[in-house]
Design a protein around this motif. Structure first.
Motif, PDB file in Angstrom:
ATOM      1  N   ILE A 165      -2.061  -3.054   7.148  1.00 39.40           N
ATOM      2  CA  ILE A 165      -1.066  -3.175   6.077  1.00 39.40           C
ATOM      3  C   ILE A 165      -0.680  -1.790   5.558  1.00 39.40           C
ATOM      4  O   ILE A 165       0.503  -1.504   5.316  1.00 39.40           O
ATOM      5  CB  ILE A 165      -1.599  -4.046   4.927  1.00 39.40           C
ATOM      6  CG1 ILE A 165      -1.842  -5.492   5.407  1.00 39.40           C
ATOM      7  CG2 ILE A 165      -0.656  -4.019   3.724  1.00 39.40           C
ATOM      8  CD1 ILE A 165      -0.621  -6.227   5.868  1.00 39.40           C
ATOM      9  N   ALA A 166      -1.671  -0.923   5.400  1.00 44.00           N
ATOM     10  CA  ALA A 166      -1.387   0.443   4.947  1.00 44.00           C
ATOM     11  C   ALA A 166      -0.487   1.167   5.938  1.00 44.00           C
ATOM     12  O   ALA A 166       0.452   1.882   5.551  1.00 44.00           O
ATOM     13  CB  ALA A 166      -2.692   1.208   4.741  1.00 44.00           C
ATOM     14  N   ASP A 167      -0.747   1.005   7.229  1.00 43.92           N
ATOM     15  CA  ASP A 167       0.075   1.646   8.253  1.00 43.92           C
ATOM     16  C   ASP A 167       1.510   1.133   8.225  1.00 43.92           C
ATOM     17  O   ASP A 167       2.459   1.883   8.464  1.00 43.92           O
ATOM     18  CB  ASP A 167      -0.512   1.396   9.649  1.00 43.92           C
ATOM     19  CG  ASP A 167      -1.816   2.139   9.881  1.00 43.92           C
ATOM     20  OD1 ASP A 167      -2.132   3.071   9.112  1.00 43.92           O
ATOM     21  OD2 ASP A 167      -2.533   1.771  10.843  1.00 43.92           O
ATOM     22  N   GLN A 168       1.673  -0.160   7.941  1.00 42.96           N
ATOM     23  CA  GLN A 168       2.999  -0.777   7.985  1.00 42.96           C
ATOM     24  C   GLN A 168       3.762  -0.673   6.674  1.00 42.96           C
ATOM     25  O   GLN A 168       4.993  -0.551   6.672  1.00 42.96           O
ATOM     26  CB  GLN A 168       2.870  -2.261   8.378  1.00 42.96           C
ATOM     27  CG  GLN A 168       2.231  -2.499   9.734  1.00 42.96           C
ATOM     28  CD  GLN A 168       3.022  -1.921  10.872  1.00 42.96           C
ATOM     29  OE1 GLN A 168       4.238  -2.127  10.956  1.00 42.96           O
ATOM     30  NE2 GLN A 168       2.379  -1.181  11.757  1.00 42.96           N
ATOM     31  N   HIS A 169       3.040  -0.737   5.557  1.00 43.57           N
ATOM     32  CA  HIS A 169       3.703  -0.872   4.253  1.00 43.57           C
ATOM     33  C   HIS A 169       3.257   0.161   3.225  1.00 43.57           C
ATOM     34  O   HIS A 169       3.696   0.100   2.077  1.00 43.57           O
ATOM     35  CB  HIS A 169       3.439  -2.278   3.693  1.00 43.57           C
ATOM     36  CG  HIS A 169       3.805  -3.380   4.637  1.00 43.57           C
ATOM     37  ND1 HIS A 169       5.105  -3.717   4.934  1.00 43.57           N
ATOM     38  CD2 HIS A 169       3.031  -4.213   5.393  1.00 43.57           C
ATOM     39  CE1 HIS A 169       5.124  -4.712   5.810  1.00 43.57           C
ATOM     40  NE2 HIS A 169       3.881  -5.030   6.103  1.00 43.57           N
ATOM     41  N   GLY A 170       2.388   1.079   3.624  1.00 44.95           N
ATOM     42  CA  GLY A 170       1.911   2.092   2.695  1.00 44.95           C
ATOM     43  C   GLY A 170       0.554   1.745   2.116  1.00 44.95           C
ATOM     44  O   GLY A 170       0.228   0.564   1.935  1.00 44.95           O
ATOM     45  N   LYS A 171      -0.207   2.773   1.801  1.00 47.25           N
ATOM     46  CA  LYS A 171      -1.571   2.563   1.319  1.00 47.25           C
ATOM     47  C   LYS A 171      -1.609   1.859  -0.030  1.00 47.25           C
ATOM     48  O   LYS A 171      -2.509   1.066  -0.305  1.00 47.25           O
ATOM     49  CB  LYS A 171      -2.304   3.899   1.232  1.00 47.25           C
ATOM     50  CG  LYS A 171      -3.807   3.747   1.022  1.00 47.25           C
ATOM     51  CD  LYS A 171      -4.535   5.059   1.209  1.00 47.25           C
ATOM     52  CE  LYS A 171      -6.053   4.857   1.096  1.00 47.25           C
ATOM     53  NZ  LYS A 171      -6.791   6.125   1.340  1.00 47.25           N
ATOM     54  N   ALA A 172      -0.618   2.104  -0.869  1.00 48.76           N
ATOM     55  CA  ALA A 172      -0.592   1.471  -2.193  1.00 48.76           C
ATOM     56  C   ALA A 172      -0.517  -0.047  -2.078  1.00 48.76           C
ATOM     57  O   ALA A 172      -1.135  -0.771  -2.868  1.00 48.76           O
ATOM     58  CB  ALA A 172       0.583   2.000  -3.009  1.00 48.76           C
ATOM     59  N   CYS A 173       0.215  -0.524  -1.081  1.00 49.97           N
ATOM     60  CA  CYS A 173       0.315  -1.969  -0.861  1.00 49.97           C
ATOM     61  C   CYS A 173      -1.045  -2.536  -0.489  1.00 49.97           C
ATOM     62  O   CYS A 173      -1.467  -3.572  -1.018  1.00 49.97           O
ATOM     63  CB  CYS A 173       1.337  -2.253   0.228  1.00 49.97           C
ATOM     64  SG  CYS A 173       1.550  -4.003   0.630  1.00 49.97           S
ATOM     65  N   ALA A 174      -1.747  -1.862   0.420  1.00 49.97           N
ATOM     66  CA  ALA A 174      -3.083  -2.316   0.829  1.00 49.97           C
ATOM     67  C   ALA A 174      -4.058  -2.262  -0.334  1.00 49.97           C
ATOM     68  O   ALA A 174      -4.879  -3.176  -0.522  1.00 49.97           O
ATOM     69  CB  ALA A 174      -3.588  -1.464   1.988  1.00 49.97           C
ATOM     70  N   GLN A 175      -3.979  -1.215  -1.133  1.00 52.66           N
ATOM     71  CA  GLN A 175      -4.874  -1.084  -2.285  1.00 52.66           C
ATOM     72  C   GLN A 175      -4.632  -2.188  -3.299  1.00 52.66           C
ATOM     73  O   GLN A 175      -5.577  -2.701  -3.908  1.00 52.66           O
ATOM     74  CB  GLN A 175      -4.701   0.284  -2.931  1.00 52.66           C
ATOM     75  CG  GLN A 175      -5.254   1.430  -2.095  1.00 52.66           C
ATOM     76  CD  GLN A 175      -4.909   2.792  -2.645  1.00 52.66           C
ATOM     77  OE1 GLN A 175      -3.838   2.990  -3.221  1.00 52.66           O
ATOM     78  NE2 GLN A 175      -5.811   3.751  -2.468  1.00 52.66           N
ATOM     79  N   LYS A 176      -3.375  -2.574  -3.482  1.00 51.99           N
ATOM     80  CA  LYS A 176      -3.067  -3.660  -4.423  1.00 51.99           C
ATOM     81  C   LYS A 176      -3.643  -4.981  -3.942  1.00 51.99           C
ATOM     82  O   LYS A 176      -4.201  -5.758  -4.734  1.00 51.99           O
ATOM     83  CB  LYS A 176      -1.556  -3.795  -4.622  1.00 51.99           C
ATOM     84  CG  LYS A 176      -1.195  -4.874  -5.656  1.00 51.99           C
ATOM     85  CD  LYS A 176       0.293  -5.000  -5.847  1.00 51.99           C
ATOM     86  CE  LYS A 176       0.608  -5.970  -6.995  1.00 51.99           C
ATOM     87  NZ  LYS A 176       0.007  -7.304  -6.807  1.00 51.99           N
ATOM     88  N   ILE A 177      -3.519  -5.249  -2.636  1.00 52.13           N
ATOM     89  CA  ILE A 177      -4.091  -6.483  -2.096  1.00 52.13           C
ATOM     90  C   ILE A 177      -5.602  -6.483  -2.298  1.00 52.13           C
ATOM     91  O   ILE A 177      -6.182  -7.484  -2.735  1.00 52.13           O
ATOM     92  CB  ILE A 177      -3.739  -6.636  -0.608  1.00 52.13           C
ATOM     93  CG1 ILE A 177      -2.234  -6.881  -0.431  1.00 52.13           C
ATOM     94  CG2 ILE A 177      -4.539  -7.783   0.025  1.00 52.13           C
ATOM     95  CD1 ILE A 177      -1.772  -6.884   1.006  1.00 52.13           C
ATOM     96  N   ALA A 178      -6.252  -5.370  -1.973  1.00 52.36           N
ATOM     97  CA  ALA A 178      -7.705  -5.291  -2.144  1.00 52.36           C
ATOM     98  C   ALA A 178      -8.088  -5.529  -3.611  1.00 52.36           C
ATOM     99  O   ALA A 178      -9.061  -6.236  -3.901  1.00 52.36           O
ATOM    100  CB  ALA A 178      -8.208  -3.932  -1.674  1.00 52.36           C
ATOM    101  N   TYR A 179      -7.319  -4.960  -4.530  1.00 52.37           N
ATOM    102  CA  TYR A 179      -7.594  -5.151  -5.958  1.00 52.37           C
ATOM    103  C   TYR A 179      -7.399  -6.613  -6.353  1.00 52.37           C
ATOM    104  O   TYR A 179      -8.228  -7.197  -7.066  1.00 52.37           O
ATOM    105  CB  TYR A 179      -6.672  -4.252  -6.788  1.00 52.37           C
ATOM    106  CG  TYR A 179      -6.869  -4.388  -8.275  1.00 52.37           C
ATOM    107  CD1 TYR A 179      -7.887  -3.710  -8.932  1.00 52.37           C
ATOM    108  CD2 TYR A 179      -6.032  -5.222  -9.022  1.00 52.37           C
ATOM    109  CE1 TYR A 179      -8.070  -3.845 -10.306  1.00 52.37           C
ATOM    110  CE2 TYR A 179      -6.207  -5.366 -10.384  1.00 52.37           C
ATOM    111  CZ  TYR A 179      -7.229  -4.676 -11.028  1.00 52.37           C
ATOM    112  OH  TYR A 179      -7.406  -4.829 -12.381  1.00 52.37           O
ATOM    113  N   ASP A 180      -6.316  -7.209  -5.887  1.00 54.44           N
ATOM    114  CA  ASP A 180      -6.003  -8.593  -6.264  1.00 54.44           C
ATOM    115  C   ASP A 180      -7.060  -9.572  -5.765  1.00 54.44           C
ATOM    116  O   ASP A 180      -7.312 -10.596  -6.415  1.00 54.44           O
ATOM    117  CB  ASP A 180      -4.633  -8.990  -5.707  1.00 54.44           C
ATOM    118  CG  ASP A 180      -3.481  -8.311  -6.442  1.00 54.44           C
ATOM    119  OD1 ASP A 180      -3.716  -7.772  -7.548  1.00 54.44           O
ATOM    120  OD2 ASP A 180      -2.361  -8.321  -5.900  1.00 54.44           O
ATOM    121  N   ILE A 181      -7.684  -9.287  -4.616  1.00 55.28           N
ATOM    122  CA  ILE A 181      -8.712 -10.200  -4.102  1.00 55.28           C
ATOM    123  C   ILE A 181     -10.125  -9.728  -4.480  1.00 55.28           C
ATOM    124  O   ILE A 181     -11.107 -10.285  -4.017  1.00 55.28           O
ATOM    125  CB  ILE A 181      -8.602 -10.377  -2.570  1.00 55.28           C
ATOM    126  CG1 ILE A 181      -8.862  -9.076  -1.822  1.00 55.28           C
ATOM    127  CG2 ILE A 181      -7.235 -10.963  -2.206  1.00 55.28           C
ATOM    128  CD1 ILE A 181      -8.878  -9.235  -0.291  1.00 55.28           C
TER     129      ILE A 181
END
Length: 204
Positions: A165-181
């Motif tokens: 996800i970070a590679d495709q959409h940026g690390k901030a997007c991946a970090q938000k998903i990790a935070y949300d779950i």
């Protein structure tokens, strides 16, 4: 919207699959999730979790292909019909992501010969034995080689999926998903705390 095709089989490892499902499922406007098996119908994990699947003949293979691991891989590495389907789907897929011993199945297709890959450290010697032409990386949480992503055992699939996800959409997007779950993401693919564990054994 891009398809994410989860290719499952009897005795797959439950968290291998559903950890990654949770992550891709957080981007509902971007990814459509599909669960498939060779013939379709109900497939049951090693932990007796049933999942309803569609036959692979019905899917759009041009999306992302995700292959979990688990005890069921032991039989499938010898199933030439199943491996032929996996190879065909992998060639057509935009990306192929494997979790745990799912990399052994991908390795048997020959598509990652000469490429770096990793797998579950508790089954690493067995995975290596399935194809020694692969450049197996023992110390790696996940490995990226062209369109192929391979991860270490079980929960490492979640780290890999977030890395994708970070590679495709940026690390901030991946970090938000990790935070949300509420997941502590190991965001360094080279950090693997399970290498060299004296209790390693061939389980998954």
């Amino acid at each position: 919207m891009q398809k994410v095709n989860f290719l499952v089989f009897d005795n797959f490892e439950t968290l291998d699959l559903f950890g990654v499902v949770e992550i891709f499922g957080r981007l509902k406007e971007t990814y459509e999730l599909t669960f498939v098996s060779l013939k379709g119908g109900v497939v049951t994990s090693s932990q007796q979790t049933p999942i309803v699947t569609e036959p692979i003949s019905t899917l759009d293979p041009s999306g992302i292909l995700v292959v979990p691991g688990g005890l069921g891989t032991r039989k499938l590495v010898l199933d030439m019909q199943w491996l032929a389907h996996l190879k065909e789907l992998s060639v057509q897929a935009a990306y192929v992501l494997t979790i745990c011993t799912g990399s052994a199945l991908l390795a048997k297709t020959g598509l990652i010969d000469g490429k770096q890959a990793t797998s579950n450290k508790r089954a690493f010697d067995w995975v290596m034995s399935t194809n020694q032409a692969v450049k197996w990386q023992r110390k790696a949480r996940w490995v990226v080689a062209d369109k192929y992503y391979t991860s270490s055992g079980v929960s490492a699939g979640m780290d890999m999926a977030l890395g994708f996800i970070a590679d495709q959409h940026g690390k901030a997007c991946a970090q938000k998903i990790a935070y949300d779950i509420e997941y502590v993401w190991n965001d360094c693919p080279d950090e693997d705390f399970f290498v060299g564990n004296k209790e390693e054994n061939d389980e998954k």
